[in-house]
Design an enzyme around this catalytic site. Structure first.
Site, mmCIF file in Angstrom:
data_model
loop_
_atom_site.group_PDB
_atom_site.id
_atom_site.type_symbol
_atom_site.label_atom_id
_atom_site.label_comp_id
_atom_site.label_asym_id
_atom_site.label_seq_id
_atom_site.Cartn_x
_atom_site.Cartn_y
_atom_site.Cartn_z
ATOM 1 N N PRO A 1 2.362 4.902 1.088
ATOM 2 C CA PRO A 1 2.829 5.371 2.396
ATOM 3 C C PRO A 1 1.727 6.056 3.188
ATOM 4 C CG PRO A 1 4.283 6.130 0.640
ATOM 5 C CD PRO A 1 3.139 5.452 -0.022
ATOM 6 N N GLY A 2 1.780 5.893 4.480
ATOM 7 C CA GLY A 2 0.836 6.601 5.354
ATOM 8 C C GLY A 2 -0.477 5.884 5.575
ATOM 9 N N HIS B 1 -18.705 25.739 -13.496
ATOM 10 C CA HIS B 1 -18.304 24.384 -13.072
ATOM 11 C C HIS B 1 -19.411 23.738 -12.251
ATOM 12 C CE1 HIS B 1 -14.186 24.398 -14.372
ATOM 13 N NE2 HIS B 1 -13.768 25.340 -13.532
ATOM 14 N N GLY C 1 -0.834 3.006 7.059
ATOM 15 C CA GLY C 1 -0.875 2.236 8.298
ATOM 16 C C GLY C 1 -0.216 0.880 8.251
ATOM 17 N N LYS C 2 0.718 0.660 7.311
ATOM 18 C CA LYS C 2 1.362 -0.649 7.252
ATOM 19 C C LYS C 2 2.214 -0.886 8.504
ATOM 20 C CE LYS C 2 3.260 0.317 3.237
ATOM 21 N NZ LYS C 2 2.660 1.637 3.023
ATOM 22 N N GLY D 1 0.820 -1.210 0.000
ATOM 23 C CA GLY D 1 0.000 0.000 0.000
ATOM 24 C C GLY D 1 0.848 1.252 0.000
ATOM 25 N N HIS E 1 -17.086 31.800 -13.551
ATOM 26 C CA HIS E 1 -16.300 30.613 -13.890
ATOM 27 C C HIS E 1 -16.656 29.450 -12.940
ATOM 28 C CE1 HIS E 1 -12.450 28.684 -15.315
ATOM 29 N NE2 HIS E 1 -12.654 28.018 -14.175
ATOM 30 N N GLU E 2 -16.588 29.721 -11.641
ATOM 31 C CA GLU E 2 -16.894 28.654 -10.670
ATOM 32 C C GLU E 2 -18.361 28.244 -10.750
ATOM 33 O OE1 GLU E 2 -14.642 26.957 -9.308
ATOM 34 O OE2 GLU E 2 -13.067 28.359 -9.908
HETATM 35 P P1 ADP Z 1 2.924 3.283 6.410
HETATM 36 O O1 ADP Z 1 3.761 2.337 7.186
HETATM 37 O O2 ADP Z 1 1.896 2.580 5.560
HETATM 38 O O3 ADP Z 1 3.662 4.317 5.649
HETATM 39 P P2 ADP Z 1 2.232 4.248 9.010
HETATM 40 O O4 ADP Z 1 1.821 3.003 9.678
HETATM 41 O O5 ADP Z 1 3.596 4.725 9.275
HETATM 42 O O6 ADP Z 1 2.032 4.116 7.441
HETATM 43 O O7 ADP Z 1 1.148 5.371 9.319
HETATM 44 C C1 ADP Z 1 1.514 6.658 9.714
HETATM 45 C C2 ADP Z 1 0.544 7.202 10.709
HETATM 46 O O8 ADP Z 1 -0.725 7.426 10.098
HETATM 47 C C3 ADP Z 1 0.260 6.266 11.856
HETATM 48 O O9 ADP Z 1 1.186 6.403 12.867
HETATM 49 C C4 ADP Z 1 -1.117 6.714 12.287
HETATM 50 O O10 ADP Z 1 -1.053 7.858 13.108
HETATM 51 C C5 ADP Z 1 -1.766 7.132 10.993
HETATM 52 N N1 ADP Z 1 -2.585 6.040 10.437
HETATM 53 C C6 ADP Z 1 -2.397 5.426 9.253
HETATM 54 N N2 ADP Z 1 -3.347 4.492 9.050
HETATM 55 C C7 ADP Z 1 -4.134 4.491 10.140
HETATM 56 C C8 ADP Z 1 -5.280 3.742 10.545
HETATM 57 N N3 ADP Z 1 -5.811 2.788 9.766
HETATM 58 N N4 ADP Z 1 -5.822 4.030 11.741
HETATM 59 C C9 ADP Z 1 -5.305 4.996 12.519
HETATM 60 N N5 ADP Z 1 -4.241 5.719 12.212
HETATM 61 C C10 ADP Z 1 -3.647 5.492 11.032
HETATM 62 ZN ZN ZN Z 2 -11.964 26.239 -13.518
#
Ligand code: ADP
Ligand code: ZN
Length: 605
Positions: free
Chosen positions: A207-208, A432, A210-211, A205, A428-429
C-alpha cells in the site's frame, strides 16, 4: 490514498421504507387489539366454557377448527379454543346451544396476508421510484435497491487531474502501461493486425506505492473515463449481489468505452475458490466467476475496456484470474528505490516552500523503506513543523525532525536522565557507530548518531545505504550482528557492567543469526532450511543443534566486537564524549573527529 467510502447501505430511501413497514405492522397490531376490545369479547378457558355450557348460559356457538366464538344468553360475546372432544356435541345439544360450524379461516391470517400485501406494494413502489431516480445512470448511491448496481466511482476525463508526470519513479510500471495507453488511444492501430492487447493488468505492491495513482494516470494519459472500485465493495451479505454489481460495472464501462476499470484490493474477491470460510464464500465465488466471465466477454465484443487491478497479495489470487486474456500482465509497483524516492520527493515538494538548502537527494537516502505515500507525508509533516515555528521556509532540519518522528515516534522532551544515564547511552551509541565505521566494506554508511531520546529509544545510530541492495552477503549480515552487539559491548568495556538497554539490539542480532542458520544456509549446519513455518520440520535434536549454532555465532562475534572496541578505545572515548557534548552528530562531523576517510555518500551531507 484510500478514499472514504460512500454512503452506508441503509440510508435515505430504504431507511424510510423500513420505518414505514414497521409503522404499518405496528398499526395492524394495534388495530386487531382495538377491534377485539371494541367487540368486547371475553376469552374463556376451555374448562370454564364447558362449565358455562353445562350451566345453560350459552345461546349459540360458531366453531371454526378449534376456534369457538359464541354468545351467552345475556348477549355477551366470548371466544375460546376447544380440544377435540366428541362429548362436547352432546353437551351442546343437551343444553340447546345453537351450534354452527365454519371452515377454518382465521382473522389473524387475514391481517397477516394484508400486511404482507401492503409491504409488497410499498417495496414495488420504492423500487420503481429508485429506478426512475437512477435514470439508468451509473454510480449507484449504494442503497438497498441499487444493490445490483456497482458502487464504482466514475471519473470522466475532464475530472482526472493526474497523468504520468504526477507519478514519480516507477519507471518499469510506466513503461508497461505505455502500451495500454496507446491501445486506448488508437484501438484501430492494433485491431488492424489482429493484435490481442492485454485486457487485464495486475498491479502488485505494498500500500502507498502508487498503484491507484498509476491506474488513474493511465486514464489521464489516455483521456478516457475511469471507474474505480474496491474488491470489497462487491461483496455483500446477499448472494448474487456481487455478481450483479460486476455485471453492472462492466456494462457501464462498455457503454463508455474506451475506458478503464480499476479494482483495488482485488484479493477481496479474487482469493482462489474453495478457500472461503463460512457464509460469505458462495457470494465471493459467484462474484469472481462473474468477473472471469466478463473479462472473457471482452475478447468477443471488442470494446476497449481495460481492467487494472491492484493487490499486495498476489499469492492468494485464484489462478484462473491470471490466465491469458484475463490479468495476464503483472506489473510490480515496489517500494521506491533511491532515485525514485528523490523524484517522488520532488513531485511532492512542488506544493511546499522549501529552503534552497534542502537536499532532497539526501532526504531520499535517509528514507529507505518509505512508500510514496510515506514520502508525501514526510514533507507535509515537515511543513507542519516549520509552520508551528512560524518559519518562512521548510528547512532540512524540519525534514529531519519529521523523518525521526515517522521512524521512531516523538522526541521525548520530559525524560530526565541523570548524567550517568546519558554517559551510558553515549557509549552505547558510540559502540554501535564505531563498529560500523570500523567495518566500512560490509556496512552501510553512517548518517547520524544521537542521544536525544525519542519514542522508546534513548539514543539512535542512523545509517543510510549508498545504493539499493538486492541481496546481502554473509559478511554483511555478520557486520550487522556486530554493529548490533556494539552497544552492549561498549557498556561492558567501559563500565564493566550491563544495562537492559541492549534488549532490542540482541533481538535483532538473534533474528539475523537465526535466519543465517535456518533460512540462508550460512552456518556449520549446512545448506539446509529449518523452518517449521514453511512446513520444513526438524527433530528435537536438530533444534538443539540450531540453538547451539545461533549461540555460537552470537558469542564469537560478541568477542570480536569487544576486541575491536578494546583496540579502538581512544576513538570510542572521543566519540562518546563528543556525543555528550553535542547530543547529535552527523556523519561528516564524526569522520572529521575520528580522522576517518569519509564515505562517498556523506560528501553530500
Ligand atoms: P496504493 O494504491 O498503492 O496504495 P496510492 O496510489 O493510493 O497507493 O498512493 C497514495 C499516495 O502516495 C498518492 O496519492 C501520492 O500522493 C503518493 N504516491 C505514491 N506513489 C507515488 C509516486 N510514485 N509518485 C508520486 N506520489 C506517489
Ligand atoms: Zn543499542
Amino acid at each position: 490514498m484510500k478514499k472514504l467510502k460512500q454512503k452506508s447501505p441503509i440510508q435515505g430511501g430504504p431507511r424510510n421504507l423500513v420505518v414505514a413497514v414497521l409503522v404499518i405492522v405496528g398499526c395492524l397490531f394495534v388495530l386487531t387489539k382495538l377491534t377485539d376490545y371494541t367487540r368486547q369479547v371475553q376469552t374463556l378457558s376451555y374448562s370454564s366454557f364447558l362449565k358455562r355450557v353445562n350451566a345453560g348460559d350459552v345461546k349459540s356457538v360458531h366453531i371454526t377448527g378449534q376456534h369457538v366464538e359464541g354468545i351467552f344468553k345475556n348477549n355477551e360475546r366470548f371466544e375460546t379454543v376447544i380440544v377435540n372432544n366428541p362429548s362436547l356435541w352432546e353437551s351442546l345439544s343437551q343444553h340447546n346451544v345453537d351450534a354452527s360450524v365454519g371452515t377454518p379461516s382465521n382473522v389473524w391470517y387475514l391481517s397477516f396476508i394484508g400486511a404482507l400485501f401492503l409491504m409488497l406494494l410499498l417495496i414495488a413502489w420504492y423500487t420503481i421510484r429508485q429506478i426512475k431516480a437512477a435514470g439508468g445512470s451509473g454510480g449507484g448511491s449504494g442503497n438497498l435497491f441499487s444493490m445490483g448496481k456497482s458502487k464504482a466511482k466514475l471519473f470522466m476525463p475532464s475530472s482526472i487531474k493526474v497523468n504520468f508526470e504526477h507519478v514519480a519513479g516507477a519507471a518499469e510500471a510506466k513503461e508497461e502501461l505505455h502500451d495500454v495507453i496507446d491501445f486506448l488511444k488508437n484501438p484501430a492501430k492494433y485491431q488492424r493486425l489482429g493484435a490481442k492487447i492485454p485486457r487485464g493488468i495486475l498491479l502488485v505492491g505494498e500500500p502507498g506505492n502508487g498503484k491507484t495513482l498509476l491506474a488513474k494516470a493511465v486514464a489521464g494519459e489516455a483521456n478516457c473515463p475511469f471507474f474505480s472500485i474496491s474488491g470489497s465493495d462487491f461483496i455483500e451479505v446477499f448472494v448474487g449481489v456481487g455478481a450483479a454489481r460486476v455485471r453492472d460495472l462492466f456494462a457501464q464501462a462498455r457503454k463508455n468505452a474506451p475506458s478503464i476499470i480499476f479494482i483495488d484490493e482485488i484479493d477481496a474477491v479474487g482469493r482462489h475458490r474453495g478457500s472461503g470460510l463460512g457464509g460469505g464464500h458462495d457470494e465471493r465465488e459467484q462474484t469472481l466467476n462473474q468477473l472471469l466471465t466478463e473479462m472473457d466477454g471482452f475478447q468477443t465484443t471488442g470494446g476497449s475496456v481495460i481492467v487494472i487491478a491492484a493487490t499486495n497479495r498476489p499469492d492468494v489470487l485464484d489462478k484462473a484470474l491470471l490466465r491469458p486474456g484475463r490479468f495476464d500482465r503483472t506489473v510490480f509497483v515496489p517500494f521506491p528505490d533511491l532515485i525514485s524516492r528523490e523524484q517522488i520527493l520532488q513531485v511532492h515538494a512542488k506544493d511546499i516552500k522549501l529552503d534552497p538548502n534542502v537536499d532532497l537527494q539526501r532526504v531520499a537516502r535517509g528514507t529507505t523503506g518509505f512508500s510514496g505515500a510515506d514520502l508525501g507525508n514526510l514533507l507535509n509533516e515537515a511543513a507542519i513543523i516549520a509552520s508551528k515555528k512560524n518559519q518562512e521556509l521548510v528547512t532540512m532540519h524540519d525534514i529531519d525532525l519529521a523523518r525521526d518522528k515517522a521512524m521512531l515516534g516523538k522526541e521525548n522532551k520530559t525524560m530526565r536522565q541523570t548524567p550517568e544515564d546519558l554517559k551510558i547511552t553515549a557509549f552505547h551509541e558510540a559502540g554501535h557507530a564505531l563498529i560500523r565505521l570500523l567495518k566500512p566494506n560490509e556496512s552501510d554508511p553512517l548518517y547520524k548518531v544521537t542521544i536525544v531520546p525519542r519514542g522508546g529509544a534513548l539514543g539512535v545510530t542512523h545509517w543510510m545505504p549508498e545504493r539499493e541492495k538486492y541481496h546481502q552477503t554473509k559478511d554483511e549480515l555478520i557486520a550487522l550482528i556486530m554493529a548490533a552487539l556494539g552497544g552492549r559491548a561498549a557498556e561492558e568495556l567501559v563500565f564493566n557492567n550491563m544495562t537492559t538497554g541492549a534488549a532490542s539490539d540482541f533481538q535483532s542480532a538473534t533474528k539475523i543469526a537465526h535466519a543465517m542458520v535456518c533460512d540462508y544456509g550460512m552456518s556449520d549446519l549446512g545448506p539446509v532450511v529449518y523452518n517449521p513455518n514453511k512446513k520444513l520440520e526438524f527433530s528435537a535434536k536438530t533444534g538443539a543443534l540450531i540453538d547451539e549454532e545461533i549461540r555460537r555465532i552470537l558469542t564469537t562475534n560478541y568477542e570480536k566486537v569487544m576486541d575491536l572496541l578494546r583496540k579502538n578505545r581512544d576513538k570510542l572515548d572521543l566519540l562518546a564524549n563528543k556525543l555528550l557534548e553535542k547530543e547529535t552528530l552527523y556523519a561528516s562531523e564524526i569522520y572529521e573527529l575520528l580522522g576517518l576517510e569519509p564515505r562517498i555518500s556523506h560528501q553530500l551531507a
